[in-house]
Design a protein around this motif. Structure first.
Motif, short mmCIF file in Angstrom:
data_model
loop_
_atom_site.label_atom_id
_atom_site.label_comp_id
_atom_site.label_asym_id
_atom_site.label_seq_id
_atom_site.Cartn_x
_atom_site.Cartn_y
_atom_site.Cartn_z
N ALA A 47 33.84 -5.77 -24.71
CA ALA A 47 32.79 -6.73 -24.31
C ALA A 47 33.17 -8.15 -24.73
N TRP A 48 33.70 -8.30 -25.96
CA TRP A 48 34.13 -9.63 -26.41
C TRP A 48 35.28 -10.15 -25.55
N GLN A 49 36.21 -9.26 -25.20
CA GLN A 49 37.33 -9.68 -24.36
C GLN A 49 36.84 -10.15 -22.99
N LEU A 50 35.92 -9.40 -22.40
CA LEU A 50 35.38 -9.79 -21.10
C LEU A 50 34.59 -11.09 -21.19
N ALA A 51 33.85 -11.28 -22.29
CA ALA A 51 33.09 -12.51 -22.47
C ALA A 51 34.03 -13.72 -22.57
N ALA A 52 35.10 -13.58 -23.34
CA ALA A 52 36.07 -14.68 -23.48
C ALA A 52 36.75 -14.96 -22.14
N TYR A 53 37.12 -13.91 -21.43
CA TYR A 53 37.75 -14.07 -20.11
C TYR A 53 36.78 -14.77 -19.15
N LEU A 84 48.81 -38.41 -15.86
CA LEU A 84 47.53 -37.94 -16.41
C LEU A 84 47.22 -36.53 -15.93
N ASN A 85 47.62 -36.23 -14.70
CA ASN A 85 47.42 -34.88 -14.18
C ASN A 85 48.30 -33.87 -14.94
N LEU A 86 49.52 -34.25 -15.24
CA LEU A 86 50.39 -33.38 -16.04
C LEU A 86 49.81 -33.15 -17.43
N ASN A 87 49.22 -34.18 -18.01
CA ASN A 87 48.56 -34.03 -19.30
C ASN A 87 47.45 -32.99 -19.21
N LEU A 88 46.61 -33.10 -18.19
CA LEU A 88 45.52 -32.14 -17.99
C LEU A 88 46.07 -30.73 -17.79
N MET A 89 47.09 -30.60 -16.96
CA MET A 89 47.66 -29.28 -16.67
C MET A 89 48.28 -28.66 -17.93
N PHE A 90 48.89 -29.48 -18.77
CA PHE A 90 49.46 -28.95 -20.01
C PHE A 90 48.40 -28.25 -20.84
N TRP A 91 47.28 -28.93 -21.05
CA TRP A 91 46.21 -28.35 -21.87
C TRP A 91 45.64 -27.10 -21.20
N MET A 92 45.56 -27.11 -19.89
CA MET A 92 45.04 -25.93 -19.19
C MET A 92 45.96 -24.71 -19.35
N THR A 93 47.26 -24.95 -19.46
CA THR A 93 48.18 -23.82 -19.61
C THR A 93 48.03 -23.12 -20.95
N LEU A 94 47.39 -23.76 -21.91
CA LEU A 94 47.17 -23.15 -23.22
C LEU A 94 45.92 -22.27 -23.26
N VAL A 95 45.11 -22.30 -22.21
CA VAL A 95 43.86 -21.54 -22.19
C VAL A 95 44.09 -20.04 -22.37
N PRO A 96 45.08 -19.41 -21.70
CA PRO A 96 45.26 -17.96 -21.92
C PRO A 96 45.54 -17.60 -23.38
N MET A 97 46.29 -18.43 -24.08
CA MET A 97 46.61 -18.14 -25.47
C MET A 97 45.35 -18.18 -26.35
N THR A 98 44.55 -19.24 -26.18
CA THR A 98 43.35 -19.34 -27.01
C THR A 98 42.30 -18.32 -26.59
N THR A 99 42.29 -17.97 -25.31
CA THR A 99 41.37 -16.93 -24.83
C THR A 99 41.71 -15.60 -25.49
N ALA A 100 42.98 -15.26 -25.53
CA ALA A 100 43.40 -14.00 -26.15
C ALA A 100 43.07 -14.01 -27.64
N TYR A 101 43.27 -15.14 -28.29
CA TYR A 101 42.99 -15.23 -29.73
C TYR A 101 41.50 -15.05 -30.01
N VAL A 102 40.65 -15.75 -29.27
CA VAL A 102 39.22 -15.65 -29.53
C VAL A 102 38.68 -14.29 -29.06
N GLY A 104 40.19 -11.47 -29.38
CA GLY A 104 40.53 -10.52 -30.43
C GLY A 104 39.83 -10.77 -31.75
N HIS A 105 39.35 -12.01 -31.93
CA HIS A 105 38.71 -12.40 -33.19
C HIS A 105 37.48 -13.26 -32.87
N PRO A 106 36.48 -12.71 -32.23
CA PRO A 106 35.37 -13.51 -31.68
C PRO A 106 34.50 -14.24 -32.69
N THR A 107 34.46 -13.80 -33.91
CA THR A 107 33.62 -14.49 -34.89
C THR A 107 34.44 -15.19 -35.97
#
Length: 188
Positions: A47-53, A84-102, A104-107
């Motif tokens: 449930a936490w994984q689906l919520a983060a996703y 500026l678009n490349l800057n935005l895209m860079f940060w967006m590419t990190l979303v899967p990593m932080t999503t997986a981290y949160v 697995g460790h939601p609290t």
């Protein structure tokens, strides 16, 4: 011979961005796994994984819709747009990593703080992109219409996410509240 300015094609930049966002979404989807044993403890984890996703998918979806509208409204691709678009895209590419981290460790404060922090930087990067483009094309009515209210929503979302990062260390539920509140502004 005078050096000719390089012409940038807004369609190619937009196509690159859409493709990159799609790759980010697919990489998040590939991390989802259905366990063989669905006991009560496993169901809570799932449930936490689906919520983060779902949260990440929603935020990326909002950015995708807004990015497409923004790119369509431009009268070409001003020089600052690509960087500026490349800057935005860079940060967006990190979303899967932080999503997986949160997921697995939601609290855990570090996970929630990093997740909120990444969304803050991403939202503020989008705000900067909108602001600079409106300065580069001040007479573009279509751009002004697309940016009307959205620049402030992007800024407010960045500040709300940013507030969630330190709040994660006070109580994880305050950070979760920030994660829910910020995207809701785009549906109002």
């Amino acid at each position: 011979m005078a050096k000719q300015p390089v012409a940038f094609d807004k369609i190619r930049i937009a196509a690159f961005s859409v493709t990159l966002i799609a790759v980010v979404l697919v990489s998040m989807t590939l991390r989802l796994r259905v366990p063989d044993n669905l006991g009560p403890e496993i169901r809570a984890t799932l449930a936490w994984q689906l919520a983060a996703y779902a949260m990440s998918f929603t935020v990326l979806g909002i950015m995708w819709v807004n990015h497409r509208q923004l790119a369509a409204a431009l009268d070409g691709a001003p020089r600052g747009f690509q960087w500026l678009n490349l800057n935005l895209m860079f940060w967006m590419t990190l979303v899967p990593m932080t999503t997986a981290y949160v997921a697995g460790h939601p609290t855990e404060p570090d996970a929630l703080s990093g997740y909120c922090g990444l969304f803050a930087v991403t939202s503020l990067s989008f705000t900067l992109l909108r602001h600079v483009l409106s300065r580069l094309q001040p007479n573009n009515e279509a751009l002004a219409l697309v940016n009307f209210g959205m620049t402030y929503r992007s800024l407010a979302a960045g500040l709300i996410y940013g507030a969630g990062a330190p709040l994660a260390y006070v109580t994880p539920y305050a950070a979760m509240g920030c994660l829910i509140l910020a995207p809701l502004m785009f549906f109002a």
